[in-house]
Design an enzyme around this catalytic site. Structure first.
Site, PDB file in Angstrom:
ATOM      1  N   ILE A 115       0.835  -1.205   0.000  1.00 14.80           N
ATOM      2  CA  ILE A 115       0.000   0.000   0.000  1.00 14.80           C
ATOM      3  C   ILE A 115       0.865   1.248   0.000  1.00 14.80           C
ATOM      4  CG2 ILE A 115      -1.761   1.311   1.254  1.00 14.80           C
ATOM      5  CD1 ILE A 115      -2.779  -1.381   2.354  1.00 14.80           C
ATOM      6  N   ASP A 145      10.873   3.133   6.528  1.00 18.21           N
ATOM      7  CA  ASP A 145      10.457   1.763   6.805  1.00 18.21           C
ATOM      8  C   ASP A 145      11.683   0.963   7.237  1.00 18.21           C
ATOM      9  OD1 ASP A 145       9.527  -0.821   6.897  1.00 18.21           O
ATOM     10  OD2 ASP A 145       8.300  -0.636   5.088  1.00 18.21           O
ATOM     11  N   ALA A 171      -4.219   2.500   8.352  1.00 11.44           N
ATOM     12  CA  ALA A 171      -3.558   1.219   8.592  1.00 11.44           C
ATOM     13  C   ALA A 171      -4.263   0.456   9.701  1.00 11.44           C
ATOM     14  CB  ALA A 171      -2.082   1.453   8.932  1.00 11.44           C
ATOM     15  N   ARG A 172      -3.993   0.860  10.959  1.00  8.41           N
ATOM     16  CA  ARG A 172      -4.618   0.212  12.100  1.00  8.41           C
ATOM     17  C   ARG A 172      -4.782   1.213  13.232  1.00  8.41           C
ATOM     18  NH1 ARG A 172      -6.314  -3.074   9.323  1.00  8.41           N
ATOM     19  NH2 ARG A 172      -6.095  -5.349   9.340  1.00  8.41           N
ATOM     20  N   ASP A 228      -9.395   6.104   9.493  1.00  5.65           N
ATOM     21  CA  ASP A 228     -10.434   5.124   9.202  1.00  5.65           C
ATOM     22  C   ASP A 228     -10.926   4.440  10.472  1.00  5.65           C
ATOM     23  OD1 ASP A 228     -12.004   4.040   7.232  1.00  5.65           O
ATOM     24  OD2 ASP A 228     -10.614   2.459   6.657  1.00  5.65           O
ATOM     25  N   GLU A 239     -12.903   7.091  17.163  1.00  7.62           N
ATOM     26  CA  GLU A 239     -12.856   6.847  18.603  1.00  7.62           C
ATOM     27  C   GLU A 239     -13.609   7.973  19.286  1.00  7.62           C
ATOM     28  OE1 GLU A 239      -9.119   5.621  20.415  1.00  7.62           O
ATOM     29  OE2 GLU A 239      -8.230   5.473  18.415  1.00  7.62           O
ATOM     30  N   HIS A 243     -14.062   2.769   8.917  1.00 11.16           N
ATOM     31  CA  HIS A 243     -13.263   1.591   8.573  1.00 11.16           C
ATOM     32  C   HIS A 243     -13.647   1.034   7.208  1.00 11.16           C
ATOM     33  CE1 HIS A 243     -11.087  -2.207  10.308  1.00 11.16           C
ATOM     34  NE2 HIS A 243     -10.413  -1.598   9.346  1.00 11.16           N
ATOM     35  N   GLY A 255     -11.598   1.461   4.385  1.00 13.31           N
ATOM     36  CA  GLY A 255     -10.430   1.487   3.512  1.00 13.31           C
ATOM     37  C   GLY A 255     -10.345   0.340   2.530  1.00 13.31           C
ATOM     38  N   ALA A 256     -10.602  -0.869   3.008  1.00 13.58           N
ATOM     39  CA  ALA A 256     -10.458  -2.050   2.148  1.00 13.58           C
ATOM     40  C   ALA A 256     -11.807  -2.670   1.817  1.00 13.58           C
ATOM     41  CB  ALA A 256      -9.569  -3.078   2.834  1.00 13.58           C
TER      42      ALA A 256
END
Length: 391
Positions: free
Chosen positions: A150, A169, A232-233, A257, A260, A274, A276-277
């Site tokens: 991604i 990374d 991502a998460r 995404d 809270e 949520h 995204g995918a």
């Protein structure tokens, strides 16, 4: 016949990959050989001894107790890259929403319900539109944290838009490095990236090392007025730290995404549910990929895109031969003992491959004839052998 138990709604295109002459596929099935799932959490469920593999139709596997399954010799597959384009497009949408006053502008325009004169409304639009003008992405600097399937697509798209791109990374693979556009500049660490970027997008897995990667300390380095994007998460970002940074006007916006409670009701936060995918194409791609991987493992013992086992593939030997696969603790001597068992029982080895990953090793051995129950039992009794299959 192999039995596959499904959780969640799996794309029909993925399920149709299973040949019904060889596979029984259902959401309610006893003694399954494998699971196919999306977001269903398996942590609190008893795993039947019949299960040999779990296929997660998506990239993340935080809903699967991977470490526990590894100890039982259960292979966990995912679908890296299958949903990459869907997430990339939403990240691009997020950057555009964060650069221009699109949402507040539309909300303001839609609030003018008491106006009936189109000419008067047009004049008002011309007078007020400057407050929603924003700025362009071209020439701005995007920081991409995580340069896998991604992240590399996001970087490529940003370059095509005329942005400067900085990447970070620490776990960059050789394969990912080859995929990365050469124009991507490299940051030595996260702080260096945060300090120079107008937009920062996160694309790392949710593991112990990335828990609250973005926190109060790391946000001290962020460039004033930056926009942070998290598709991502949820666990990667400390939401409370983000709120503090937004209140201090260090971060300008947070686009994510993962809603809270502390993020809701703020003009400087755009939280999506949520999605995204969640495109139809992404769900189809993920389901097809994991179905193919699961079938290849069950029928041939080959492993591709596993998060806990090494990647292993070997062509089948001549017709009439049999294949033995086994996994074991990654300690010396195990393969030698298994080969001794085969030799002692006059089982001739045609071909074999052995690979390891961390604490686990996996082996494929093709033999001239199917091994007897006594041979299989002898292999199972070898110290450190976890699971044995004959295919």
């Amino acid at each position: 016949m192999y039995k596959i138990k499904t959780y969640n709604t799996i794309s029909v295109k993925g399920l149709n990959r299973f040949d019904r002459a060889k596979y029984e596929v259902a959401s309610d099935i006893n003694n399954p050989d494998g699971y196919v799932l999306r977001s269903h959490k398996l942590h609190d469920e008893v795993l039947p001894e019949s299960v040999k593999a779990v296929a997660r139709a998506g990239a993340g596997t935080n809903n699967v107790p991977v470490a526990e399954y590894t100890k039982k010799g259960v292979v966990v597959f995912n679908a890296p890259g299958a949903n990459a384009n869907a997430v990339k497009e939403l990240v691009l949408a997020g950057m555009l929403l964060g650069s221009r006053g699109i949402i507040p502008g539309m909300n303001w325009a839609n609030s003018l319900t008491d106006m009936t004169d189109a000419a008067e409304m047009s004049k008002l639009m011309e007078k007020q539109k400057s407050q929603f003008a924003g700025s362009e992405l071209i020439g701005k600097t995007l920081g991409v944290v995580g340069l896998g399937a991604i992240g590399s697509l996001v970087a490529e798209t940003a370059l095509a838009l005329g942005m400067n791109v900085v990447g970070y990374d620490p776990a960059l693979s050789v394969e990912a490095a080859w995929r990365l556009p050469s124009q991507v500049m490299r940051a030595e660490n996260l702080q260096a990236l945060l300090s120079r970027c107008d937009y920062v997008t996160l694309h790392v897995p949710a593991i112990e090392a990335t828990q609250h990667l973005i926190n109060e300390e790391s946000l001290k380095s962020v460039k004033a007025g930056a926009v942070l994007l998290n598709f991502a998460r949820e666990a990667i970002v400390d939401a409370e730290a983000v709120v503090k940074s937004l209140d201090a006007k260090q971060l300008r916006m947070y686009i994510c995404d993962f809603p809270e409670p502390s993020l809701l009701g703020r003009d400087d936060v755009y939280a999506m549910p949520h999605i995204g995918a969640s495109t139809a194409e992404a769900e189809e791609n993920c389901a097809i990929m994991v179905a193919d991987q699961l079938m290849d493992y069950l029928e041939n013992g080959n492993i591709k895109n596993s998060v806990n086992f090494p990647q292993v593939a070997m062509e089948r030997a001549a017709q009439g031969s049999a294949r033995i696969t086994f996994c074991n603790d990654n300690v010396s001597g195990v393969l030698g003992h298994v080969l001794s068992v085969l030799a002692d029982h006059d089982v001739n080895v045609i071909d074999m491959v052995n690979k390891s990953r961390g604490d686990i090793a996996y082996n494929i051995i093709d033999v001239e004839q199917p091994p007897s129950d006594a041979v299989v039992s002898a292999i199972e009794s070898v110290e450190h052998v976890i699971a044995v299959r004959v295919i």
